[in-house]
Scaffold this motif. Structure first.
Motif, mmCIF file in Angstrom:
data_model
loop_
_atom_site.group_PDB
_atom_site.id
_atom_site.type_symbol
_atom_site.label_atom_id
_atom_site.label_comp_id
_atom_site.label_asym_id
_atom_site.label_seq_id
_atom_site.Cartn_x
_atom_site.Cartn_y
_atom_site.Cartn_z
ATOM 1 N N ALA A 31 2.675 7.890 -9.117
ATOM 2 C CA ALA A 31 1.834 9.076 -8.940
ATOM 3 C C ALA A 31 1.635 9.404 -7.459
ATOM 4 C CB ALA A 31 0.485 8.863 -9.613
ATOM 5 N N ASN A 32 2.347 8.669 -6.581
ATOM 6 C CA ASN A 32 2.254 8.815 -5.127
ATOM 7 C C ASN A 32 0.891 8.357 -4.607
ATOM 8 O OD1 ASN A 32 3.794 9.405 -2.801
ATOM 9 N ND2 ASN A 32 2.676 11.314 -2.503
ATOM 10 N N ASP A 33 0.242 7.481 -5.376
ATOM 11 C CA ASP A 33 -1.022 6.884 -4.962
ATOM 12 C C ASP A 33 -0.741 5.556 -4.274
ATOM 13 O OD1 ASP A 33 -2.452 8.941 -6.142
ATOM 14 O OD2 ASP A 33 -2.812 7.825 -8.004
ATOM 15 N N ILE A 34 -1.296 5.390 -3.091
ATOM 16 C CA ILE A 34 -1.175 4.102 -2.402
ATOM 17 C C ILE A 34 -2.056 3.112 -3.137
ATOM 18 C CG2 ILE A 34 -1.745 2.858 -0.293
ATOM 19 C CD1 ILE A 34 -0.894 5.341 1.271
ATOM 20 N N ILE A 35 -1.488 1.971 -3.483
ATOM 21 C CA ILE A 35 -2.281 0.919 -4.110
ATOM 22 C C ILE A 35 -2.598 -0.199 -3.131
ATOM 23 C CG2 ILE A 35 -1.452 1.474 -6.416
ATOM 24 C CD1 ILE A 35 0.225 -1.126 -6.228
ATOM 25 N N ASN A 83 2.214 11.942 2.964
ATOM 26 C CA ASN A 83 1.687 12.844 1.931
ATOM 27 C C ASN A 83 1.114 12.073 0.730
ATOM 28 O OD1 ASN A 83 4.064 11.850 0.864
ATOM 29 N ND2 ASN A 83 4.760 13.816 0.068
ATOM 30 N N GLU A 84 0.944 10.779 0.873
ATOM 31 C CA GLU A 84 0.459 9.953 -0.228
ATOM 32 C C GLU A 84 -1.059 10.088 -0.389
ATOM 33 O OE1 GLU A 84 4.217 8.382 1.367
ATOM 34 O OE2 GLU A 84 2.305 8.842 2.323
ATOM 35 N N ASN A 85 -1.527 9.774 -1.581
ATOM 36 C CA ASN A 85 -2.960 9.750 -1.885
ATOM 37 C C ASN A 85 -3.502 8.372 -1.516
ATOM 38 O OD1 ASN A 85 -2.591 12.300 -3.251
ATOM 39 N ND2 ASN A 85 -1.753 11.118 -4.954
ATOM 40 N N TYR A 86 -4.583 8.348 -0.734
ATOM 41 C CA TYR A 86 -5.134 7.071 -0.273
ATOM 42 C C TYR A 86 -6.657 7.127 -0.247
ATOM 43 C CZ TYR A 86 -6.325 3.304 3.008
ATOM 44 O OH TYR A 86 -6.876 2.203 3.625
ATOM 45 N N VAL A 89 -3.072 9.697 5.734
ATOM 46 C CA VAL A 89 -2.091 8.619 5.817
ATOM 47 C C VAL A 89 -1.070 8.954 6.893
ATOM 48 C CG1 VAL A 89 -0.292 7.391 4.543
ATOM 49 C CG2 VAL A 89 -2.380 8.101 3.366
ATOM 50 N N LYS A 90 -0.827 8.009 7.781
ATOM 51 C CA LYS A 90 0.219 8.192 8.791
ATOM 52 C C LYS A 90 1.575 7.890 8.159
ATOM 53 C CE LYS A 90 -2.585 6.753 12.723
ATOM 54 N NZ LYS A 90 -2.713 5.773 13.804
ATOM 55 N N ALA A 91 2.581 8.579 8.607
ATOM 56 C CA ALA A 91 3.941 8.290 8.150
ATOM 57 C C ALA A 91 4.436 7.016 8.821
ATOM 58 C CB ALA A 91 4.868 9.456 8.488
ATOM 59 N N GLY A 92 5.288 6.282 8.091
ATOM 60 C CA GLY A 92 5.935 5.116 8.667
ATOM 61 C C GLY A 92 5.178 3.806 8.534
ATOM 62 N N ILE A 93 4.217 3.725 7.604
ATOM 63 C CA ILE A 93 3.441 2.503 7.397
ATOM 64 C C ILE A 93 3.885 1.869 6.077
ATOM 65 C CG2 ILE A 93 1.130 1.521 7.123
ATOM 66 C CD1 ILE A 93 1.533 2.825 9.860
ATOM 67 N N GLY A 142 3.034 4.090 -13.603
ATOM 68 C CA GLY A 142 4.467 3.860 -13.456
ATOM 69 C C GLY A 142 4.789 2.592 -12.678
ATOM 70 N N ASN A 143 5.831 2.695 -11.857
ATOM 71 C CA ASN A 143 6.319 1.559 -11.086
ATOM 72 C C ASN A 143 5.606 1.453 -9.747
ATOM 73 O OD1 ASN A 143 8.467 0.769 -12.920
ATOM 74 N ND2 ASN A 143 9.416 2.697 -12.343
ATOM 75 N N ILE A 144 5.703 0.264 -9.152
ATOM 76 C CA ILE A 144 5.161 0.004 -7.822
ATOM 77 C C ILE A 144 6.334 -0.162 -6.869
ATOM 78 C CG2 ILE A 144 3.787 -1.557 -6.404
ATOM 79 C CD1 ILE A 144 2.531 -2.513 -9.119
ATOM 80 N N THR A 145 6.274 0.528 -5.737
ATOM 81 C CA THR A 145 7.330 0.453 -4.739
ATOM 82 C C THR A 145 6.723 0.082 -3.396
ATOM 83 O OG1 THR A 145 8.495 2.253 -5.879
ATOM 84 C CG2 THR A 145 9.209 1.738 -3.648
ATOM 85 N N LEU A 146 7.357 -0.843 -2.696
ATOM 86 C CA LEU A 146 6.986 -1.129 -1.310
ATOM 87 C C LEU A 146 7.913 -0.289 -0.448
ATOM 88 C CD1 LEU A 146 5.523 -2.669 0.953
ATOM 89 C CD2 LEU A 146 7.254 -4.472 0.700
ATOM 90 N N ARG A 147 7.319 0.650 0.304
ATOM 91 C CA ARG A 147 8.133 1.537 1.134
ATOM 92 C C ARG A 147 7.304 2.063 2.299
ATOM 93 N NH1 ARG A 147 6.649 6.890 0.239
ATOM 94 N NH2 ARG A 147 5.788 7.403 -1.797
ATOM 95 N N LEU A 148 7.996 2.732 3.201
ATOM 96 C CA LEU A 148 7.311 3.385 4.311
ATOM 97 C C LEU A 148 6.642 4.661 3.806
ATOM 98 C CD1 LEU A 148 9.994 3.003 7.114
ATOM 99 C CD2 LEU A 148 7.808 1.806 6.955
ATOM 100 N N THR A 149 5.410 4.888 4.245
ATOM 101 C CA THR A 149 4.729 6.113 3.858
ATOM 102 C C THR A 149 5.400 7.313 4.499
ATOM 103 O OG1 THR A 149 3.182 5.857 5.696
ATOM 104 C CG2 THR A 149 2.463 5.029 3.543
ATOM 105 N N GLN A 150 5.235 8.466 3.848
ATOM 106 C CA GLN A 150 5.753 9.729 4.374
ATOM 107 C C GLN A 150 4.633 10.588 4.952
ATOM 108 O OE1 GLN A 150 7.793 11.325 0.947
ATOM 109 N NE2 GLN A 150 9.457 9.845 1.116
#
Length: 154
Positions: free
Chosen positions: A93-97, A68-71, A82-86, A58-66
């Motif tokens: 797919a909620n995968d950190i790229i 619960n992402e896959n890393y 994953v720490k929140a706020g990074i 899908g799409n790529i978004t630059l945002r703060l982590t919550q």
């Protein structure tokens, strides 16, 4: 968006590349694309990254982590917490790229088989937007000249 820790990491990343080059008197080769952007990174002092678009969902978004992402970091087979706020680049797919904006992940690493590439060019609070855009254009010019392809700046 740029913190002192991000600026420090970029400086450390580029310095590590340069130190390794000077110490070993050779460049650690990964693949032609990564080698080219590492050379440009050392020359420009900017952190650069390349990601295989075919492996992104899908799409790529630059945002703060919550939190619960896959890393799965580059070179690892195990997921990391994953720490929140990074600030991170995250796909649908909620995968950190790209974690903390500059730490690449295994899922989307470029290989010799990669066809569609998404580049990230990072400056810091001292870097002008014009410089970042100029280096992005240079990166694309060098890559398309030596490795073929077409370009589009987003």
């Amino acid at each position: 968006m740029y913190s002192s820790s991000l600026n420090d990491y970029i400086d450390v990343h580029v310095k590590r590349l340069l130190k390794n080059l000077l110490k070993k008197q050779e460049f650690h080769k990964i693949n032609p694309l990564v080698d080219l952007y590492n050379l440009i990174s050392m020359d420009t002092k900017l952190a650069l990254g390349a990601h295989d678009l075919d492996k992104i969902e899908g799409n790529i978004t630059l945002r703060l982590t919550q939190g619960n992402e896959n890393y799965i970091p580059l070179g690892s087979e195990e997921a990391k917490e994953v720490k929140a706020g990074i600030y991170s680049y995250i796909d649908d797919a909620n995968d950190i790229i790209c974690y903390s904006e500059i730490r690449q992940v295994d899922k989307i690493k470029v290989t010799n088989e990669s066809k569609d590439i998404f580049f990230i060019v990072h400056g810091n609070k001292e870097t002008s937007d014009k410089y970042v855009k100029d280096i992005a254009k240079e990166l694309i010019t060098v890559v398309t000249y030596y490795l073929w392809g077409t370009d589009e700046i987003l």
